[in-house]
Design an enzyme around this catalytic site. Structure first.
Site, mmCIF file in Angstrom:
data_model
loop_
_atom_site.group_PDB
_atom_site.id
_atom_site.type_symbol
_atom_site.label_atom_id
_atom_site.label_comp_id
_atom_site.label_asym_id
_atom_site.label_seq_id
_atom_site.Cartn_x
_atom_site.Cartn_y
_atom_site.Cartn_z
ATOM 1 C CG ASP A 8 4.194 -28.320 57.305
ATOM 2 O OD1 ASP A 8 3.496 -27.616 56.687
ATOM 3 O OD2 ASP A 8 5.396 -27.933 57.532
ATOM 4 C CG ASP A 10 7.005 -27.574 51.663
ATOM 5 O OD1 ASP A 10 7.273 -28.183 50.700
ATOM 6 O OD2 ASP A 10 6.023 -26.474 51.237
ATOM 7 C CG ASP A 184 9.054 -27.276 59.348
ATOM 8 O OD1 ASP A 184 9.656 -26.234 59.023
ATOM 9 O OD2 ASP A 184 7.995 -27.429 58.796
#
Length: 224
Positions: A8, A10, A184
């Site tokens: 991922d 961001d 995250d």
């Protein structure tokens, strides 16, 4: 290639949300009406954090903003955004993690819900060739139309888009001895649950709790 490594973007490879920061950049530079854009951008960001975001609604908003500008003007703004916001946010430990997988000969890709226009220069800055992202439609002159091509790359959509990307490369997911995904967010649980080696990376509270229950490793790239 015997291993697949997906990331991922961001809050995983970057300590910021590139899509949100792009919106803030447009506000700061006067490219959009500050009060109205900030109100809508903040609301969408809160929905994303809560896991309630409608990805199509958000992408139509974000891509509609991009479509206001001729491509040349938009590219000039994006170059400034990269210099002022993104490049200072890139952390050595994130680059080192990517390089470790590159050096091992793994197939490395970034998979993000943010649109390709915003994220393609970021992937290049991170040294990653392969990017799976929401696809903005372009007209014959290369200008963005404000419409989304295909389906969003969020939640279960990341699994769908990953398989389609591998198919275009002539690979199958089940051919890899190991598959890694670093994220995250609990929004990425569909893909985290598919790979053989999920890594909760700078995880939010919901993902950290889920990872602890299942014995998934956690990694914190931005603590130093």
């Amino acid at each position: 290639m015997t291993e697949l490594a997906l990331f991922d973007l961001d809050h995983t490879l970057l300590p910021i949300d590139s899509d949100y920061e792009w919106g803030q950049f447009l506000v700061r530079t006067g490219a959009v009406d500050a009060a109205e854009f900030k109100r809508r951008n903040d609301a969408f960001f809160a929905q994303y954090q809560a896991g309630t975001l409608d990805p199509v609604e958000y992408l139509e908003f974000a891509l509609g903003t991009l479509a206001r500008y001729p491509r040349r003007e938009l590219d000039t703004m994006h170059a400034q955004f990269m210099d002022e916001v993104i490049k200072p946010a890139i952390r050595p430990r994130a680059v080192e993690l990517l390089q470790k997988h590159h050096d091992a000969g793994h197939l490395v890709g970034i998979i993000t819900a943010t649109n390709r226009y915003v994220t393609a220069p970021i992937a290049r800055a991170l040294g990653v060739e392969h990017l799976i992202a929401a696809e903005p439609e372009e007209d014959a002159q290369g200008n963005l139309t404000g419409r989304l091509v295909g389906t969003p790359t969020q939640g279960p959509g990341k699994v769908e888009h990953m398989h389609a990307w591998l198919d275009r490369l002539g690979h199958r997911f089940d051919q890899f001895e190991r598959s890694h995904f670093y994220s995250d967010s609990h929004n990425d649980l569909p893909l985290l649950s598919v790979v053989s080696h999920p890594v909760a990376t700078n995880p939010n509270a919901t993902l950290a709790s889920h990872a602890a229950r299942l014995g998934w490793p956690s990694l914190h790239l931005f603590n130093d």
